[in-house]
Scaffold this motif. Structure first.
Motif, PDB file in Angstrom:
ATOM      1  N   GLU A 286      45.782-110.557  36.810  1.00 50.25           N
ATOM      2  CA  GLU A 286      47.180-110.897  37.091  1.00 50.25           C
ATOM      3  C   GLU A 286      47.244-112.082  38.068  1.00 50.25           C
ATOM      4  OE1 GLU A 286      50.719-107.932  37.086  1.00 50.25           O
ATOM      5  OE2 GLU A 286      49.925-108.026  39.107  1.00 50.25           O
ATOM      6  N   GLY A 287      46.366-112.033  39.074  1.00 47.95           N
ATOM      7  CA  GLY A 287      46.307-113.117  40.059  1.00 47.95           C
ATOM      8  C   GLY A 287      46.021-114.452  39.386  1.00 47.95           C
ATOM      9  N   ALA A 288      45.078-114.436  38.443  1.00 49.88           N
ATOM     10  CA  ALA A 288      44.713-115.670  37.740  1.00 49.88           C
ATOM     11  C   ALA A 288      45.900-116.187  36.932  1.00 49.88           C
ATOM     12  CB  ALA A 288      43.530-115.407  36.827  1.00 49.88           C
ATOM     13  N   LEU A 289      46.600-115.276  36.268  1.00 43.25           N
ATOM     14  CA  LEU A 289      47.742-115.716  35.445  1.00 43.25           C
ATOM     15  C   LEU A 289      48.884-116.235  36.311  1.00 43.25           C
ATOM     16  CD1 LEU A 289      47.753-112.976  32.669  1.00 43.25           C
ATOM     17  CD2 LEU A 289      46.898-115.286  32.510  1.00 43.25           C
ATOM     18  N   ILE A 290      49.076-115.617  37.474  1.00 44.48           N
ATOM     19  CA  ILE A 290      50.128-116.092  38.399  1.00 44.48           C
ATOM     20  C   ILE A 290      49.798-117.518  38.826  1.00 44.48           C
ATOM     21  CG2 ILE A 290      51.075-115.778  40.739  1.00 44.48           C
ATOM     22  CD1 ILE A 290      50.874-112.746  40.260  1.00 44.48           C
ATOM     23  N   LYS A 291      48.538-117.753  39.108  1.00 45.73           N
ATOM     24  CA  LYS A 291      48.092-119.081  39.535  1.00 45.73           C
ATOM     25  C   LYS A 291      48.325-120.109  38.414  1.00 45.73           C
ATOM     26  CE  LYS A 291      44.363-120.505  42.507  1.00 45.73           C
ATOM     27  NZ  LYS A 291      44.865-120.277  43.814  1.00 45.73           N
TER      28      LYS A 291
END
Lengths: 417, 363
Positions: A286-291
Motif C-alpha cells: 500500500e505504501g508503494a502504491l501511495i508513493k
C-alpha cells in the motif's frame, strides 16, 4: 419542505411532544421519498403510532401525495468501525483463507460459529481489516447490534481514565453490554495487571452472555509473553487462526485491487514488478502504491516501469540499509545490553558468545552477505565459526522457546522497515 | 464627520485588494459604514471578504458605497491629518482646509453582504509575521489554472505544533514549515486569492484563525479577512520528499549558486540549464547553450554531507532562482538520486524550514 411538514404537524400534536418532533433530522426529502433520522425509539413510535394519521396528512398537504417514508434510528454509540474495510475488498489467498472464512462465519452467526475468534499474524497482513469487516457485516445484518472495535491500547487508556475519574461503572457497563467486541493487538495488554484483570472480567461477562469476541495478536495465545494463563486459556476456547504473508499470486491480486482504489492503471509488467519486490506485508504494498500515486498526481508523471522502479528503490534501499551486518550487530547488542565492541570481540563467556552467534545467524539468514563477507564483518578466522554458530542457534531455537521469541523479536525489528 | 486621512487611505487601499474584478459589479466598490463612533470599511468578491474598523466621531448610522480608486487618489493628495466627510443624498463630500470634492456614490443596498458563517471554530493564534511569511514563500508556486482545484491554492497544515504551507504546480513543490504552539490539528486549502489577500494586507501582532466548512476567517487587530477554502484533498506530498537516508546530500553556498545559475543561464533560450555534480571533486558545473551551440558555464565548489554518486541533470533555471532568490540562509543543501528523479533543495532560516522539489527536464 420538511419545516412545512413540521409546522403543520405541530398544530395537531400534544404540547409535550412538540419538542421531540424537532429532534427529527431530515436526511433526504423529496415528493417521492422522505428519509428521516430519528433520535430514538420513542420518537419513532410517535410517528408510526401515536400521530401516524396526522403525520401522513401533513405530508400529503405539503407534497400533494404521500411519499415513501423511511425512518432511520440515529446511532449514538461510537463503534470505531471503518466502513472502508469490508469482506468484499479483502483479497483472499491461501495465506489468509482460513482467517477469512472464520471471520465471515462469525459475522453471519455471531457468538455461534466460533467464540472467541483469535486471529494472529505479522504486521500489515490484514488482521485489522478482518476485524472491521466482521464489525461492519454484523452491523449490516443487525443494525441495532452493539459492536465496538478497539485496540488494546485504547482499552487500557480508557480504563485508566475511568479509574482516574471514578467512572468504572460506566466503563463496565459499556463493555459488558456489547453484542460484539473486536479487540486489536491484544499482546499489548501484557504486563498491565489491571487491564488484564478488567479484560478478563469483560471477556467472561460477554462470553457468558453469548456475545461475540474477536481478538487479534501478532502471535498465538500460547506465545504471548507476560500475560495471565487464565486469559491465554480463554483465548483458546474458540478458534485460533493465523494469517501468513501473501504469496506471489495473492500479492498480485492485492496490488490490482489497491491500484483500483488509488485510481492507478498499472500494466501487468508493473504489477508483477511490485509483487516481486515487495513481499513482506500488505501495508508495504500500500505504501508503494501511495508513493506512486503521489508522483502521478503531484508531478503529473505517467506511471511507467521506470517511475515504479525509482519509487520503489527508496523502499528497497531503505530495507537493504537496515539489512546489513552492522545494523544486525547493533540491534542484537542493544537487545542483550552489551556493546558492539564486546559483541565483535573474541570473548567466550555466555553473555557475549550467545548474542554474537545470534548476530551471525541473523546475518546469514536475512542479508545477502556471503560467508567471506560475514567472516570479515565479524572478524572471525574461518567460515566454520559462522556455520557452527548458525547450527548452534538453530538447535537452540528448537528447544528454547524464550530464546526463539527473543530472536524472532530482533528479526522483526530489523526486517520491519 | 472627522476622520484621520492616513488611516482612511490605508483602509481603502486594503479594501481595494478584496473587491470584485468585474467593473460592472456593485462589489467593484467598497462599503463605508458608520455606527456608534466606529467606521467599517468593507469589500468583498466571490472568494474573499475584508473588513477594517476605524474610530470616528460619527454616532449616526451612515452607509456609503463608492469607488475605492477615486477616493484613494483624492486621499493621496490631501496632506492634512484629518478630513471631513459628509454624505448628502448620493453625494459624498470630502473636505480638507480649502479643498473640497464631491463624489457620486451608489445605493449602499446594492452591496449584498454575504451572511456570516456562524459555524466557525477557532483553530489557533499565530503571529501575523509567521502566517504572512508562510504565504509569501509559497504563493509563487500554485498552478492557478489547474483543473484540479486543490492545486490552485495553498495547503496549510497545523499539526504536531508545526504549521506548514505547501503548494505545487506539478513541476515543483514548495513546503515551508515553522513551529507553532497550538495543540489543535487541522488542515485546509486556502484559495489563491485569499492567500494573496493575506500576503498584501499589512497585519501585525497575533492573528486569530477560525475555520468553518467553507471558509477561514483571520482576525488581526481591527482587520478581519475571510477567504473561501477549496474542497478537496491535497495529495500526500510527503511521499515525494527526498529521504536523507537514501539520497546524496551536498551543501552549497546559496549566493554562489544563485550567481552561477544566473550567469550560466544567460545563453539559454528556454531557461534550461545542465547541472553536473562531481562528487569526487566536490564540484558543480552549471552550463547552458543556445541553438547556435554557444556555451556559458560556471563552476562552484560544494561540501559533501553524504554523496557518492555523480549526477547530470537538466533543470529550469527560473525554477531554481525562484527558490534561492527568496531565501536568505548562507547555505542550502541539495538532495539528489538520479537524473530522472526530482531533486530537493532544503534550507532553514530563523524558525523556518524550506523544502523545494523540482522535476528534471527529461527529453
Amino acid at each position: 419542505m420538511w419545516e412545512r411538514v413540521i409546522d403543520l404537524l405541530k398544530n395537531s400534536v400534544e404540547t409535550q411532544d412538540i419538542e421531540k418532533l424537532f429532534l427529527i433530522e431530515p436526511l433526504d426529502v423529496s415528493p417521492v421519498k422522505i428519509s428521516l433520522i430519528i433520535p430514538n425509539d420513542s420518537v419513532k413510535k410517535l410517528l408510526k403510532e401515536k400521530y401516524k394519521d396526522e403525520f401522513k396528512k401533513s405530508l400529503k398537504t405539503v407534497f400533494g401525495k404521500l411519499p415513501k417514508i423511511e425512518l432511520v434510528i440515529k446511532s449514538n454509540e461510537k463503534d470505531n468501525l471503518n466502513i472502508k474495510y469490508a469482506f468484499e475488498n479483502f483479497v483472499v489467498g491461501p495465506s489468509n483463507q482460513l482467517a477469512y472464512a472464520a471471520s465471515v462465519a462469525v459475522s453471519e452467526n455471531p457468538a455461534k460459529a466460533y467464540n472467541p475468534l483469535f486471529i494472529y499474524g505479522g504486521v500489515g497482513l490484514g488482521k485489522t481489516h478482518l476485524l472491521h469487516a466482521i464489525g461492519n457485516a454484523v452491523k449490516r445484518n443487525k443494525p441495532n447490534s452493539k459492536v465496538l472495535y478497539i485496540s488494546s491500547e485504547e482499552f487500557t487508556n480508557e480504563l485508566i481514565n475511568s479509574i482516574q475519574h471514578k467512572q468504572m461503572a460506566q466503563f463496565r457497563n459499556k463493555y459488558r453490554n456489547l453484542d460484539c467486541l473486536l479487540i486489536d493487538d491484544i499482546q499489548f495488554i501484557s504486563k498491565k495487571e489491571r487491564t488484564e484483570e478488567e479484560f478478563f472480567h469483560t471477556f467472561n461477562s460477554l462470553y457468558e452472555s453469548q456475545k461475540q469476541i474477536v481478538i487479534t495478536s501478532d502471535k498465538p495465545p500460547s506465545e504471548i509473553q507476560d500475560i495471565e494463563n487464565r486469559l491465554k486459556s480463554r483465548f483458546s476456547w474458540g478458534l485460533i487462526v493465523d494469517i501468513q504473508p501473501p504469496e506471489l499470486e495473492t500479492r498480485i491480486a492485492i496490488i490490482q485491487k489497491k491500484a483500483e482504489l488509488f485510481n492507478l492503471k498499472l500494466s501487468p509488467e508493473i504489477v508483477e514488478f511490485i509483487a516481486q519486490n515487495i513481499s513482506s506485508n500488505v501495508r508495504e504494498i500500500e505504501g508503494a502504491l501511495i508513493k506512486i500515486s503521489a508522483f502521478k498526481s503531484i508531478m503529473r508523471r505517467s506511471v511507467t516501469l521506470s517511475l515504479v522502479k525509482t519509487t520503489l528503490q527508496d523502499i528497497v534501499m531503505r530495507k537493504e540499509k537496515m539489512l546489513t551486518a552492522e545494523n544486525i550487530q547493533k540491534t542484537v547488542a542493544r537487545h542483550f545490553e552489551i556493546s558492539i565492541e564486546e559483541l565483535k570481540s573474541s570473548k567466550r563467556n555466555k553473555e557475549i558468545l550467545i548474542p554474537r552467534e545470534i548476530a551471525m545467524y541473523l546475518t546469514r539468514k536475512i542479508t545477502k552477505n556471503s560467508l567471506p563477507e560475514i567472516k570479515a564483518k565479524f572478524g572471525v578466522k574461518s567460515h566454520a565459526t559462522i556455520i557452527n554458530a548458525c547450527k548452534k542457534i538453530e538447535k537452540e531455537i528448537e528447544k528454547n522457546p524464550e530464546l526463539r521469541e527473543k530472536i524472532k523479536e530482533i528479526e522483526k525489528e530489523i526486517t520491519n522497515v | 464627520m472627522l476622520i484621520k486621512t492616513k488611516e482612511l487611505r490605508e483602509a481603502i487601499i486594503n479594501a481595494s485588494f478584496s473587491i470584485s474584478k468585474d467593473k460592472e459589479s456593485s462589489l467593484y466598490n467598497v462599503l463605508i459604514e458608520t455606527r456608534n463612533n466606529k467606521m467599517e470599511i468593507k469589500s468583498q468578491n466571490n472568494i474573499t471578504k475584508l473588513t477594517q474598523t476605524l474610530n470616528t466621531d460619527q454616532e449616526e448610522n451612515l452607509k456609503i458605497l463608492t469607488d475605492p480608486q477615486k477616493i484613494t487618489n483624492i486621499l493621496k493628495e490631501i496632506k492634512d491629518e484629518t478630513i471631513e466627510i459628509k454624505k448628502e443624498d448620493n453625494i459624498l463630500k470630502i473636505s480638507s482646509g480649502n479643498f473640497k470634492t464631491k463624489l457620486k456614490t451608489l445605493n449602499p443596498e446594492l452591496f449584498s453582504e454575504t451572511k456570516k458563517d456562524t459555524n466557525k471554530n477557532k483553530i489557533c493564534n499565530i503571529e501575523a509575521e509567521k502566517l504572512k511569511k508562510l504565504i509569501k514563500e509559497t504563493i509563487f508556486c500554485p498552478d492557478k489554472n489547474d483543473i484540479a482545484r486543490e492545486y490552485t491554492g495553498i495547503y496549510l497544515e497545523i499539526k504536531n505544533k508545526v504549521t506548514k504551507a505547501t503548494a505545487t504546480d506539478h513541476y515543483r513543490l514548495i513546503n515551508v514549515s515553522t513551529e507553532n504552539k497550538t495543540e489543535i490539528e487541522t488542515e485546509f486549502i486556502i484559495e489563491n486569492s485569499g492567500a494573496n489577500l493575506i500576503n498584501k494586507i499589512p497585519i501585525e501582532g497575533i492573528t486569530e484563525i477560525y475555520s468553518s466548512e467553507k471558509e477561514i476567517y483571520i482576525k488581526c487587530g481591527n482587520i478581519s479577512i475571510y477567504s473561501k477554502i477549496i474542497k478537496g484533498n491535497f495529495p500526500d506530498y510527503n511521499q515525494i520528499l527526498l529521504d536523507k537516508e537514501t539520497s546524496n546530500i551536498i551543501e552549497l553556498d546559496r549566493e554562489e549558486l544563485k550567481e552561477a545559475v544566473k550567469r550560466s543561464s544567460v545563453l539559454s533560450e528556454n531557461r534550461e540549464i545542465s547541472i553536473n555534480i562531481n562528487a569526487n571533486e566536490k564540484e558543480l558545473l552549471i552550463s547552458s547553450q543556445n541553438q547556435e551551440g554557444e556555451i556559458a558555464e560556471d563552476k562552484i565548489n560544494f561540501s559533501t554531507i553524504k554523496a557518492n554518486d555523480n549526477l547530470i541533470i537538466k533543470l529550469d533555471s527560473k525554477f531554481v532562482l525562484d527558490f534561492i532568490n527568496q531565501i536568505t540562509p548562507k547555505t542550502v543543501t541539495l538532495l539528489y538520486r538520479t537524473s530522472e528523479e526530482p531533486i530537493m533543495f532544503e534550507a532553514s532560516e530563523d524558525n523556518f524550514l524550506y523544502k523545494y522539489i523540482m522535476t528534471p527536464i527529461i527529453e
